[in-house]
Design a protein around this motif. Structure first.
Motif, PDB file in Angstrom:
ATOM      1  N   VAL A   8       0.865  -0.872   0.060  1.00 31.72           N
ATOM      2  CA  VAL A   8      -0.189  -0.201  -0.048  1.00 31.72           C
ATOM      3  C   VAL A   8       1.243   1.706   0.032  1.00 31.72           C
ATOM      4  O   VAL A   8       1.167   1.902   0.821  1.00 31.72           O
ATOM      5  N   GLY A   9       0.971   1.609  -1.116  1.00 29.45           N
ATOM      6  CA  GLY A   9       1.958   2.399  -1.275  1.00 29.45           C
ATOM      7  C   GLY A   9       2.746   2.513  -1.383  1.00 29.45           C
ATOM      8  O   GLY A   9       4.154   1.383  -1.652  1.00 29.45           O
ATOM      9  N   ASN A  10       4.084   2.832  -0.198  1.00 31.48           N
ATOM     10  CA  ASN A  10       5.744   2.860   0.441  1.00 31.48           C
ATOM     11  C   ASN A  10       5.808   1.819   1.522  1.00 31.48           C
ATOM     12  O   ASN A  10       6.343   1.285   2.442  1.00 31.48           O
ATOM     13  N   LYS A  11       4.235   1.323   1.929  1.00 30.08           N
ATOM     14  CA  LYS A  11       4.089   1.178   3.340  1.00 30.08           C
ATOM     15  C   LYS A  11       3.372  -1.210   2.895  1.00 30.08           C
ATOM     16  O   LYS A  11       2.951  -1.032   1.770  1.00 30.08           O
ATOM     17  N   PHE A  12       3.215  -1.564   4.242  1.00 35.35           N
ATOM     18  CA  PHE A  12       2.542  -2.810   3.690  1.00 35.35           C
ATOM     19  C   PHE A  12       1.856  -3.539   4.647  1.00 35.35           C
ATOM     20  O   PHE A  12       1.542  -3.181   5.115  1.00 35.35           O
ATOM     21  N   GLU A  13       0.490  -4.202   4.031  1.00 37.01           N
ATOM     22  CA  GLU A  13      -0.622  -4.300   4.883  1.00 37.01           C
ATOM     23  C   GLU A  13      -0.270  -5.413   5.088  1.00 37.01           C
ATOM     24  O   GLU A  13       0.130  -6.636   4.068  1.00 37.01           O
ATOM     25  N   HIS A  14       0.239  -6.301   6.583  1.00 38.97           N
ATOM     26  CA  HIS A  14       0.402  -7.974   6.133  1.00 38.97           C
ATOM     27  C   HIS A  14      -0.040  -8.001   8.086  1.00 38.97           C
ATOM     28  O   HIS A  14       0.223  -7.780   9.472  1.00 38.97           O
ATOM     29  N   ASN A  15      -0.106  -9.954   7.983  1.00 42.19           N
ATOM     30  CA  ASN A  15      -0.686 -10.188   9.117  1.00 42.19           C
ATOM     31  C   ASN A  15       1.281 -10.519  10.330  1.00 42.19           C
ATOM     32  O   ASN A  15       1.892 -10.321   9.073  1.00 42.19           O
ATOM     33  N   ALA A  16       0.044 -10.482  11.411  1.00 43.17           N
ATOM     34  CA  ALA A  16       1.912 -10.998  12.052  1.00 43.17           C
ATOM     35  C   ALA A  16       2.492 -11.613  12.921  1.00 43.17           C
ATOM     36  O   ALA A  16       0.512 -12.270  14.290  1.00 43.17           O
ATOM     37  N   ALA A  17       2.868 -12.359  13.433  1.00 41.76           N
ATOM     38  CA  ALA A  17       2.173 -14.210  13.985  1.00 41.76           C
ATOM     39  C   ALA A  17       4.197 -14.347  14.492  1.00 41.76           C
ATOM     40  O   ALA A  17       5.203 -13.601  14.019  1.00 41.76           O
ATOM     41  N   PHE A  18       4.205 -15.487  15.395  1.00 42.72           N
ATOM     42  CA  PHE A  18       5.253 -15.794  15.427  1.00 42.72           C
ATOM     43  C   PHE A  18       5.373 -16.925  15.279  1.00 42.72           C
ATOM     44  O   PHE A  18       3.957 -17.941  15.080  1.00 42.72           O
ATOM     45  N   TYR A  19       6.523 -17.773  13.635  1.00 43.28           N
ATOM     46  CA  TYR A  19       5.844 -19.755  13.177  1.00 43.28           C
ATOM     47  C   TYR A  19       6.640 -20.635  13.580  1.00 43.28           C
ATOM     48  O   TYR A  19       8.458 -20.270  13.608  1.00 43.28           O
ATOM     49  N   LEU A  20       6.965 -21.336  14.007  1.00 47.66           N
ATOM     50  CA  LEU A  20       7.487 -22.692  15.124  1.00 47.66           C
ATOM     51  C   LEU A  20       7.694 -23.582  13.820  1.00 47.66           C
ATOM     52  O   LEU A  20       7.256 -24.395  13.495  1.00 47.66           O
ATOM     53  N   ILE A  21       9.367 -23.757  13.377  1.00 46.00           N
ATOM     54  CA  ILE A  21       9.398 -24.774  12.087  1.00 46.00           C
ATOM     55  C   ILE A  21      10.187 -25.603  12.972  1.00 46.00           C
ATOM     56  O   ILE A  21      11.101 -25.432  13.727  1.00 46.00           O
ATOM     57  N   ASN A  22       9.940 -26.787  12.832  1.00 46.34           N
ATOM     58  CA  ASN A  22      10.469 -27.893  13.024  1.00 46.34           C
ATOM     59  C   ASN A  22      11.771 -28.678  12.737  1.00 46.34           C
ATOM     60  O   ASN A  22      12.321 -27.921  11.863  1.00 46.34           O
ATOM     61  N   PRO A  23      12.637 -29.664  13.520  1.00 48.12           N
ATOM     62  CA  PRO A  23      13.726 -29.716  12.702  1.00 48.12           C
ATOM     63  C   PRO A  23      13.379 -30.350  11.189  1.00 48.12           C
ATOM     64  O   PRO A  23      14.842 -30.756  10.630  1.00 48.12           O
ATOM     65  N   GLU A  24      12.263 -31.044  10.674  1.00 50.74           N
ATOM     66  CA  GLU A  24      12.094 -31.514   9.468  1.00 50.74           C
ATOM     67  C   GLU A  24      11.687 -30.321   8.682  1.00 50.74           C
ATOM     68  O   GLU A  24      11.563 -31.120   7.695  1.00 50.74           O
ATOM     69  N   GLY A  25      12.172 -29.198   9.315  1.00 51.11           N
ATOM     70  CA  GLY A  25      11.543 -28.474   7.868  1.00 51.11           C
ATOM     71  C   GLY A  25       9.477 -27.964   7.678  1.00 51.11           C
ATOM     72  O   GLY A  25       9.722 -27.990   6.703  1.00 51.11           O
ATOM     73  N   GLN A  26       9.197 -28.172   9.198  1.00 50.88           N
ATOM     74  CA  GLN A  26       7.544 -28.534   8.999  1.00 50.88           C
ATOM     75  C   GLN A  26       7.076 -27.350   9.798  1.00 50.88           C
ATOM     76  O   GLN A  26       7.901 -27.129  10.543  1.00 50.88           O
ATOM     77  N   LEU A  27       5.867 -26.663   8.842  1.00 59.03           N
ATOM     78  CA  LEU A  27       5.985 -25.365  10.242  1.00 59.03           C
ATOM     79  C   LEU A  27       4.725 -25.851  11.239  1.00 59.03           C
ATOM     80  O   LEU A  27       4.161 -26.815  10.356  1.00 59.03           O
ATOM     81  N   ILE A  28       4.956 -25.831  12.046  1.00 60.03           N
ATOM     82  CA  ILE A  28       3.845 -26.823  13.544  1.00 60.03           C
ATOM     83  C   ILE A  28       3.381 -25.879  14.317  1.00 60.03           C
ATOM     84  O   ILE A  28       2.134 -26.106  14.625  1.00 60.03           O
ATOM     85  N   LYS A  29       3.454 -24.323  14.427  1.00 60.30           N
ATOM     86  CA  LYS A  29       2.555 -23.579  15.336  1.00 60.30           C
ATOM     87  C   LYS A  29       2.959 -22.232  15.050  1.00 60.30           C
ATOM     88  O   LYS A  29       3.762 -22.233  14.726  1.00 60.30           O
ATOM     89  N   ILE A  30       1.823 -21.795  14.849  1.00 63.94           N
ATOM     90  CA  ILE A  30       1.379 -20.341  14.386  1.00 63.94           C
ATOM     91  C   ILE A  30       1.185 -18.772  16.190  1.00 63.94           C
ATOM     92  O   ILE A  30       0.272 -19.577  16.357  1.00 63.94           O
ATOM     93  N   PHE A  31       1.803 -18.785  17.085  1.00 59.68           N
ATOM     94  CA  PHE A  31       1.427 -17.592  17.699  1.00 59.68           C
ATOM     95  C   PHE A  31       1.387 -16.486  17.738  1.00 59.68           C
ATOM     96  O   PHE A  31       1.423 -15.976  16.618  1.00 59.68           O
ATOM     97  N   ASP A  32       0.546 -16.050  17.940  1.00 57.71           N
ATOM     98  CA  ASP A  32      -0.024 -14.650  18.760  1.00 57.71           C
ATOM     99  C   ASP A  32       1.511 -13.407  18.527  1.00 57.71           C
ATOM    100  O   ASP A  32       2.162 -14.597  19.828  1.00 57.71           O
ATOM    101  N   TYR A  33       1.228 -12.939  18.182  1.00 55.33           N
ATOM    102  CA  TYR A  33       2.678 -11.756  18.054  1.00 55.33           C
ATOM    103  C   TYR A  33       3.056 -10.430  19.790  1.00 55.33           C
ATOM    104  O   TYR A  33       3.851 -10.690  20.250  1.00 55.33           O
ATOM    105  N   ASN A  34       1.455 -11.186  20.322  1.00 56.89           N
ATOM    106  CA  ASN A  34       1.367 -10.384  21.298  1.00 56.89           C
ATOM    107  C   ASN A  34       1.699 -11.060  22.737  1.00 56.89           C
ATOM    108  O   ASN A  34       1.528 -10.863  23.768  1.00 56.89           O
ATOM    109  N   SER A  35       1.949 -12.040  22.755  1.00 55.32           N
ATOM    110  CA  SER A  35       2.386 -13.493  23.399  1.00 55.32           C
ATOM    111  C   SER A  35       3.705 -14.218  23.798  1.00 55.32           C
ATOM    112  O   SER A  35       3.541 -15.209  23.923  1.00 55.32           O
TER     113      SER A  35
END
Length: 203
Positions: free
Chosen positions: A162-189
């Motif tokens: 959006v112009g010079n900015k971005f609209e985006h979702n936000a979170a923390f993403y946990l990837i396991n040792p096998e390279g799989q995305l296994i959990k998404i956490f709230d960024y404010n927790s």
């Protein structure tokens, strides 16, 4: 209201409840974000092998961390609203992790999706601002736009210019040792993230 109208109203209410039950995954997914997180827990998608460039201009891929968990977030350094909060909370997580866990069992990545403006120089300024060591917590970008788009898609990250900015979702993403995305956490927790990591990594 006559008997027929009451029966009709009850029938509509029951039908609506049934539709809501199935469309929200048994009342769990009331938003698109919640639905996305449930989908990750169900399907554990593999993250694509992309090439990162960090604040020291060093390049690497996810496979370089094979055998380790990765905790990642997606930001851009000129963001003036949610990203600083995300990174402050990431810093809180980082500060609570034991030295023998960082690097040995867990890698932290702040991944910029602003490939044009977030050069290694800007990533280095960002690293210094949040006091990351640049080794166990690295600020990175994905120089190849196609690779970045694939990574964002596989991770369920929505980024809208959006112009010079971005609209985006936000979170923390946990990837396991096998390279799989296994959990998404709230960024404010951040404490929830640390508690979960304690369970997984036994510290």
């Amino acid at each position: 209201m006559d008997r027929k109208s009451i029966c009709t109203a009850i029938g509509i209410a029951i039908l609506g409840t049934v539709i809501l039950f199935f469309s929200t995954d048994h009342f769990q997914a009331f938003t698109a974000e919640q639905a996305r997180r449930i989908d990750v827990l169900t399907n554990t998608p593999s993250v694509p092998t992309v090439t990162f460039e960090d604040s020291k201009s060093e390049t690497f891929t996810f496979s370089d961390f094979h055998g380790k968990y990765i905790l990642a977030t997606y930001i851009y350094t000129s963001c003036g609203d949610v990203c600083p909060v995300v990174e402050m909370n990431f810093q809180s997580i980082y500060s609570q992790l034991p030295a023998n866990i960082l690097g040995e069992q867990l890698q932290l990545l702040s991944i910029s999706f602003d490939t044009v403006r977030d050069t290694p120089h800007h990533l280095e300024q960002h690293r210094e601002m949040f006091q990351a060591d640049g080794i166990h917590w690295r600020m990175v970008r994905v120089p190849d736009q196609q690779e970045l788009d694939l990574l964002l898609e596989q991770s369920g990250v929505i980024v809208i210019p959006v112009g010079n900015k971005f609209e985006h979702n936000a979170a923390f993403y946990l990837i396991n040792p096998e390279g799989q995305l296994i959990k998404i956490f709230d960024y404010n927790s951040p404490n929830q993230v640390v508690n979960e990591l304690k369970q997984i990594l036994s510290f």
